[in-house]
Each structure stands twice: as C-alpha cells, then as structure tokens.
Design an enzyme around this catalytic site. Structure first.
Site, PDB file in Angstrom:
ATOM      1  CB  ALA A 249       1.570   0.226   5.713  1.00  0.00           C
TER       2      ALA A 249
ATOM      3  CG  HIS B 141       5.503  -2.029   9.917  1.00  0.00           C
ATOM      4  ND1 HIS B 141       6.556  -3.187   9.668  1.00  0.00           N
ATOM      5  CD2 HIS B 141       5.653  -1.653   8.802  1.00  0.00           C
ATOM      6  CE1 HIS B 141       7.967  -1.729   9.153  1.00  0.00           C
ATOM      7  NE2 HIS B 141       6.412  -1.209   8.293  1.00  0.00           N
TER       8      HIS B 141
ATOM      9  CG  ASP C 123      -0.482 -17.408   8.138  1.00  0.00           C
ATOM     10  OD1 ASP C 123       1.201 -17.688   8.644  1.00  0.00           O
ATOM     11  OD2 ASP C 123      -1.744 -16.909   8.581  1.00  0.00           O
TER      12      ASP C 123
ATOM     13  CE1 TYR D  69       8.702   4.769   2.610  1.00  0.00           C
ATOM     14  CE2 TYR D  69       7.250   7.318   2.812  1.00  0.00           C
ATOM     15  CZ  TYR D  69       7.759   5.847   3.275  1.00  0.00           C
ATOM     16  OH  TYR D  69       7.441   4.732   4.166  1.00  0.00           O
TER      17      TYR D  69
ATOM     18  CD  GLU E 139      11.128  -7.561   4.923  1.00  0.00           C
ATOM     19  OE1 GLU E 139      11.533  -8.721   6.085  1.00  0.00           O
ATOM     20  OE2 GLU E 139      10.932  -7.065   6.007  1.00  0.00           O
TER      21      GLU E 139
ATOM     22  NE  ARG F  25       3.906   6.610   1.584  1.00  0.00           N
ATOM     23  CZ  ARG F  25       4.412   5.389   2.451  1.00  0.00           C
ATOM     24  NH1 ARG F  25       4.349   4.619   1.455  1.00  0.00           N
ATOM     25  NH2 ARG F  25       4.309   4.974   3.756  1.00  0.00           N
TER      26      ARG F  25
ATOM     27  NE  ARG G 290       9.949   5.259   8.653  1.00  0.00           N
ATOM     28  CZ  ARG G 290       9.052   5.716   7.567  1.00  0.00           C
ATOM     29  NH1 ARG G 290       9.147   4.903   6.395  1.00  0.00           N
ATOM     30  NH2 ARG G 290       8.017   6.692   7.442  1.00  0.00           N
TER      31      ARG G 290
ATOM     32  CG  HIS H 285      11.316  -2.301   4.798  1.00  0.00           C
ATOM     33  ND1 HIS H 285       9.762  -2.650   4.027  1.00  0.00           N
ATOM     34  CD2 HIS H 285      11.695  -3.564   4.793  1.00  0.00           C
ATOM     35  CE1 HIS H 285       9.056  -3.399   4.234  1.00  0.00           C
ATOM     36  NE2 HIS H 285      10.644  -4.266   5.301  1.00  0.00           N
ATOM     37  CG  LEU H 286      11.940   1.862  -1.187  1.00  0.00           C
ATOM     38  CD1 LEU H 286      10.283   2.992  -1.130  1.00  0.00           C
ATOM     39  CD2 LEU H 286      12.292   2.672  -2.440  1.00  0.00           C
TER      40      LEU H 286
ATOM     41  NE  ARG I   5       7.118   3.806   9.478  1.00  0.00           N
ATOM     42  CZ  ARG I   5       5.653   3.897   8.632  1.00  0.00           C
ATOM     43  NH1 ARG I   5       5.513   3.140   8.331  1.00  0.00           N
ATOM     44  NH2 ARG I   5       5.044   5.668   8.745  1.00  0.00           N
TER      45      ARG I   5
ATOM     46  CG  ASN J 159       8.114  -2.232   0.293  1.00  0.00           C
ATOM     47  OD1 ASN J 159       7.787  -2.388   1.351  1.00  0.00           O
ATOM     48  ND2 ASN J 159       8.996  -0.928  -0.359  1.00  0.00           N
TER      49      ASN J 159
ATOM     50  N   PRO K  27       1.068  -0.843  -0.172  1.00  0.00           N
ATOM     51  CG  PRO K  27      -0.395  -1.303   2.338  1.00  0.00           C
ATOM     52  CD  PRO K  27       0.637  -1.699   1.312  1.00  0.00           C
ATOM     53  CG  ASN K  28      -0.286   4.602   1.529  1.00  0.00           C
ATOM     54  OD1 ASN K  28      -0.839   4.979   0.738  1.00  0.00           O
ATOM     55  ND2 ASN K  28      -0.405   3.275   2.545  1.00  0.00           N
TER      56      ASN K  28
HETATM   57  C1  DQA Z   1       8.502   1.012   3.198  1.00  0.00           C
HETATM   58  C2  DQA Z   1       8.796   1.492   5.144  1.00  0.00           C
HETATM   59  C3  DQA Z   1       6.548   1.046   5.222  1.00  0.00           C
HETATM   60  O1  DQA Z   1       7.229   0.896   6.972  1.00  0.00           O
HETATM   61  C4  DQA Z   1       5.977   1.529   5.268  1.00  0.00           C
HETATM   62  O2  DQA Z   1       4.561   1.726   5.737  1.00  0.00           O
HETATM   63  C5  DQA Z   1       6.038   2.299   3.781  1.00  0.00           C
HETATM   64  C6  DQA Z   1       6.740   1.441   3.660  1.00  0.00           C
HETATM   65  C7  DQA Z   1       9.319   1.053   3.016  1.00  0.00           C
HETATM   66  O3  DQA Z   1       9.626   0.792   1.547  1.00  0.00           O
HETATM   67  O4  DQA Z   1      10.031   1.941   3.142  1.00  0.00           O
HETATM   68  O5  DQA Z   1       4.850   2.347   3.132  1.00  0.00           O
HETATM   69  O6  DQA Z   1       8.164  -1.119   3.171  1.00  0.00           O
END
Ligand code: DQA
Length: 150
Positions: free
Chosen positions: A79, A82, A89, A25, A100, A20, A109, A102-103, A113, A76, A12-13
C-alpha cells in the site's frame, strides 16, 4: 559463492499472504515466495536479503542499508506504493537497479492503486503475475546488475 547481493523488500500486509484475499494475491505465503526467490537467486549467483515490514520507516531504513550493502533492490512496497514520498526519496538516493513488483495488476483495480510513487524511480515494473512476478524480477535484476558491471 554468490557474486552479488540483492535486497527483496516487502511492505505492509504481505506477511498475511496465504490468508489475505487469495482470489487477488494467490495462495502462496510470503515464506513460500521467499523460498522460491532463494532458489532462483542462487541459480543466478545472487545472495538474497528478504524482509517484510508493516512500517514505512523500516522500509526506508532498509533501502538506505541496501545502498551500502547490495547490488540491487526488488521492492513490493504494497500500500505504501500509492502513498509514500519517503520511500520514493530513499530509492532516489541509491544508484542501484530497482525493480518494482506487485502480485496483482494494480491497474485493473481501484483508482487509488493506479498511481505509484515507486515507478518513476524504478528501472521497471512487474505486476499481475502473482508470486511468479518475484522470479521475473530476479531475472530482470540479474541482467541489470550484469549490465552495471560492464
Ligand atoms: C500489492 C498491490 C497494492 O495495491 C496493495 O496495497 C498491496 C499489494 C500487490 O502486490 O499486488 O498490499 O502491492
């Protein structure tokens, strides 16, 4: 011709990258990241399925789909990293290598997170390197797929 297929799944997002919180990011859009990933993957003989959804259910279904169709998953989960036992699963069900990504460095943070449901079922985690982390993840998954093929 690509030898292997990988799924690069985004939660998401992440469709809002570029606008954003660029201080956290970066300024690359998700389309920019997809283009970079396709370039790197094709250099390594990997075909990419690249997707984003704001819905947890889509991510679970795509992980299940990757189990049938792919050789590795880069995720990725944003959110949902977390919060989502369902995504964890679904990953547990696959025998595929999982990286995995994450940017941002989530450990620098907010406390909420710091825990990831994904990490315990991933081969490794790459975080804090911005969009470049996706390229590092592709390099890592190519190696893992090669090792699996031995
Ligand atoms: C994220 C880190 C997460 O905590 C956050 O909710 C994101 C982006 C990252 O790529 O840094 O949406 O996964």
């Amino acid at each position: 011709m690509a030898d292997h297929d990988i799924y690069i799944l985004n939660g998401p997002n992440l469709n809002m990258l570029g606008v954003r919180e660029p201080g956290i990011y970066g300024s690359d859009t998700l389309a920019d990241i997809e283009a970079m990933c396709r370039d790197r993957a094709s250099d390594l003989g990997l075909d990419v399925v690249f997707r984003q959804s704001n819905a947890e259910a889509d991510l679970v279904s795509w992980i299940q789909e990757a189990r049938e169709n792919a050789d590795g998953i880069i995720l990725n989960a944003a959110a949902y990293t977390h919060t989502s036992v369902a995504i964890r699963d679904a990953l547990s069900l696959t025998d595929l290598p999982v990286v995995e990504v994450h940017l941002s460095n989530t450990h620098k943070r907010e406390g909420f997170r710091h825990h990831s449901y994904v990490s315990a079922v991933a081969n490794g985690v790459i975080m804090g390197f911005g969009a470049q982390g996706y390229l590092l993840a592709i390099d890592a998954i190519a190696r893992l797929i090669d090792q699996d093929a031995l």
